[in-house]
Design a protein around this motif. Structure first.
Motif, short mmCIF file in Angstrom:
data_model
loop_
_atom_site.label_atom_id
_atom_site.label_comp_id
_atom_site.label_asym_id
_atom_site.label_seq_id
_atom_site.Cartn_x
_atom_site.Cartn_y
_atom_site.Cartn_z
N VAL A 314 -9.72 48.49 -49.18
CA VAL A 314 -8.71 47.63 -49.77
C VAL A 314 -9.20 47.14 -51.13
CG1 VAL A 314 -9.58 45.60 -48.51
CG2 VAL A 314 -7.28 45.55 -49.46
N ALA A 315 -8.30 47.12 -52.12
CA ALA A 315 -8.64 46.62 -53.46
C ALA A 315 -7.98 45.27 -53.65
CB ALA A 315 -8.15 47.60 -54.52
N ALA A 336 -5.82 51.59 -58.35
CA ALA A 336 -5.95 51.32 -56.91
C ALA A 336 -4.84 52.02 -56.12
CB ALA A 336 -5.90 49.81 -56.66
N VAL A 337 -3.61 52.00 -56.67
CA VAL A 337 -2.48 52.64 -56.00
C VAL A 337 -2.67 54.15 -55.94
CG1 VAL A 337 0.01 53.12 -56.16
CG2 VAL A 337 -0.84 50.80 -56.59
N GLU A 338 -3.07 54.75 -57.07
CA GLU A 338 -3.26 56.20 -57.11
C GLU A 338 -4.41 56.65 -56.22
OE1 GLU A 338 -3.55 57.37 -61.19
OE2 GLU A 338 -1.37 57.33 -61.47
N ALA A 339 -5.38 55.76 -56.02
CA ALA A 339 -6.50 56.09 -55.12
C ALA A 339 -6.07 55.97 -53.66
CB ALA A 339 -7.69 55.19 -55.40
N GLY A 340 -4.86 55.42 -53.42
CA GLY A 340 -4.36 55.31 -52.05
C GLY A 340 -5.00 54.19 -51.25
N ARG A 341 -5.41 53.11 -51.92
CA ARG A 341 -6.04 52.00 -51.22
C ARG A 341 -5.03 50.90 -50.90
NH1 ARG A 341 -8.79 55.78 -51.19
NH2 ARG A 341 -11.02 55.92 -51.62
N GLN A 371 6.38 47.58 -59.78
CA GLN A 371 6.16 48.76 -58.93
C GLN A 371 5.32 48.44 -57.70
OE1 GLN A 371 4.52 47.95 -61.58
NE2 GLN A 371 2.49 48.86 -61.71
N VAL A 372 4.74 47.22 -57.64
CA VAL A 372 3.90 46.86 -56.47
C VAL A 372 4.40 45.55 -55.84
CG1 VAL A 372 1.83 48.14 -57.11
CG2 VAL A 372 2.16 45.85 -58.04
N THR A 373 5.72 45.41 -55.76
CA THR A 373 6.27 44.21 -55.13
C THR A 373 5.88 44.11 -53.66
OG1 THR A 373 8.29 45.46 -54.72
CG2 THR A 373 8.29 44.03 -56.66
N PRO A 477 0.35 51.55 -50.58
CA PRO A 477 1.19 52.60 -51.17
C PRO A 477 1.65 53.55 -50.07
CG PRO A 477 -1.13 52.97 -51.74
CD PRO A 477 -1.06 51.68 -50.99
N ILE A 478 2.75 54.24 -50.32
CA ILE A 478 3.27 55.26 -49.39
C ILE A 478 3.38 56.57 -50.15
CG2 ILE A 478 5.29 56.02 -48.08
CD1 ILE A 478 5.92 53.13 -47.46
N HIS A 479 2.89 57.66 -49.56
CA HIS A 479 3.03 58.99 -50.16
C HIS A 479 4.11 59.75 -49.42
CE1 HIS A 479 -1.43 58.87 -51.70
NE2 HIS A 479 -0.63 58.00 -52.31
N ILE A 480 5.09 60.27 -50.16
CA ILE A 480 6.15 61.08 -49.55
C ILE A 480 6.17 62.45 -50.22
CG2 ILE A 480 8.63 61.33 -49.22
CD1 ILE A 480 8.87 58.28 -49.22
#
Length: 492
Positions: A314-315, A336-341, A371-373, A477-480
């Motif tokens: 977690v970041a 942090a988001v792109e790293a998937g944390r 973008q990170v609400t 974050p969520i990856h789709i």
């Protein structure tokens, strides 16, 4: 249709079908066959999304040996900045790559600042940050120039770190240059791999060696907790109060607050008791601007932040509430988001704000961090200790979201209702439909959706919003990813 799926999901975590147990996987594949999907493609999509954290490869070496050119060659596109001028700063230092069907991350240390402390210190600091995060290292040496004193200094650093090293003898454009490469045996790092990063010569053989050095991406496990304390990266731009905050949560002076950037030899990993639990705060000292480093300072900060984030689960991004949200703040959040944390936003110096500043800060958060609400937010004061007790619940909320898994039956019921009530817009006379989907991984949650046609980015964002409304996923974050059913001709 789902009667024979185990309702508790307890036994299914031991299998290798991403999030699916054997019974659920068999039923899912039957559904895919009915919809006309290639079953190998479906299985491959689930497997690709169902991995654990990707292994990390660091590319290190002194200036102008071709590191960024090599990184571009490895990732297969021109993303890393390639420029002869030292001190080139970039927003990103980590990239995702694939070779021979295996995926991994690449940390590029291509930016440099030649300051009065000498190039050796510059090289060592950068190499050190990258090696901290890496599972293996590519050490790039200019075969035409040969081994220099700076190269020898990096070799000493690599030996101390004990990570697997692949030696890349770059700028070998033809057979005549291979003799130059052979001289690099003297570095004591094993066989030098002759490569021309510019032309691609020899890079395939070198990458085969890299795959041998890198560990496999671990299989995704569900319902299991990693042993030991949870790992937290406390990150943020220089002078935002990271060290002060760490000292406050630790209850003592653990970190030297006036630390000089780029000279630390050991990462500052701290075990801290907080909220009745032990947490590991990784590489938390942050980075301080050195008088001699101007444009290079942001680069060093990015590199060190990347190293900390790669080691964390977690970041916690610390922002100065008294200052406007900066481009650098946004870059760190994006990293942090792109790293998937999992992600928590902590606004420091809250006790110093008047009503007017609070009003404008809320507007800034809406526009600059829209973008990170989904990230939990805490308003703290590292100086007074105000609201520190809110930090642990926010971290726990983010980690819980990060590890959330939606059973396939429940997900498909949700998708069916969503598509019926809000179908994809008609494009070119056709209306693509999402046919079914599965969650193939967690940490962060990764979904694979199977569709009859191309799904636009706006509709994917709509799906993500609705997934969050329905299932939570706070703080992650969520990856789709979407796989489209291809039209196949009849096999002869």
């Amino acid at each position: 249709m789902n009667d024979h799926i185990q309702p508790d999901g307890s036994a299914e975590h031991e299998h290798d079908h991403g999030a699916l147990g054997d019974a659920e996987f068999a039923e899912f594949m039957e559904l895919a066959a009915e919809e006309g999907f290639d079953l190998e493609d479906v299985e491959g999509a689930i497997e690709a999304a169902g991995h654990g954290p990707l292994p990390v490869l660091a590319v290190v070496g002194r200036p102008n040996v071709g590191k960024s050119t090599l990184v571009n060659r490895i990732i297969g596109r021109r993303e890393a900045v390639v420029e002869d001028k030292p001190g080139v700063t970039r927003d990103r230092v980590t990239y995702e790559a694939e070779w021979a069907g295996r995926r991994f991350k690449v940390v590029d240390t291509g930016g440099w600042e030649q300051d009065v402390l000498g190039i050796d210190a510059s090289v060592a600091a950068q190499a050190e940050y990258a090696i901290e995060a890496a599972d293996a290292v590519v050490f790039v040496v200019d075969a035409k120039v040969g081994a220099t004193d700076t190269d020898e200094a990096v070799v000493r650093l690599l030996r101390k770190a004990g990570k697997p090293v692949v030696l890349c003898a770059n700028k070998v454009d033809g057979p005549s240059g291979e003799a130059d490469a052979s001289y690099l045996w003297s570095l004591g790092l094993g066989e030098p791999h002759p490569v021309s990063a510019l032309h691609g010569r020899g890079t395939g053989d070198m990458l085969d060696q890299v795959l041998e050095a890198l560990p496999q991406a671990p299989a995704q496990t569900f319902g299991t907790v990693v042993g030991g304390p949870r790992r937290v990266a406390l990150i943020g731009r220089p002078n935002v109060g990271k060290s002060s905050l760490l000292n406050k949560v630790a209850g003592e002076e653990r970190v030297v607050v006036n630390e000089i950037a780029g000279t630390t030899r050991d990462p500052v990993d701290e075990l801290i008791q907080l909220g009745g639990k032990t947490w590991k705060f990784v590489d938390t000292a942050g980075i301080r601007k050195r008088v001699h480093l101007q444009q290079g300072a942001d680069y060093y900060a990015s590199l060190r932040t990347a190293a900390a984030v790669e080691k964390a689960e977690v970041a916690v991004v610390l922002l100065d509430a008294a200052d406007s949200i900066s481009v650098q703040d946004q870059r760190i959040v994006t990293m942090a988001v792109e790293a998937g944390r999992a992600l928590v936003l902590a606004f420091n110096k809250w006790d110093t704000l008047d009503e007017e500043r609070r009003y404008y800060l809320e507007r800034e958060i809406e526009t600059e961090l829209g973008q990170v609400t989904w990230a939990p937010r805490v308003n703290v004061s590292a100086r007074t200790g105000r609201h520190m007790e809110k930090l642990v619940p926010a971290i726990e909320t983010a980690l819980a979201g990060w590890e959330t898994r939606v059973p396939t039956g429940k997900l498909n019921a949700f998708l069916g209702e969503l598509v019926a009530s809000h179908p994809h817009p008609v494009r070119g006379g056709k209306q693509p439909r999402i046919l079914f989907g599965t969650q193939a991984g967690t940490k962060p949650p990764r979904f694979v959706l199977f569709a009859s046609g191309f799904i636009e980015a706006g509709y994917r964002r709509f799906i993500e919003r609705r997934l969050r409304e329905e299932f939570g996923f706070e703080g992650t974050p969520i990856h789709i990813s979407v796989r489209v059913r291809e039209k196949r001709g009849k096999k002869k």
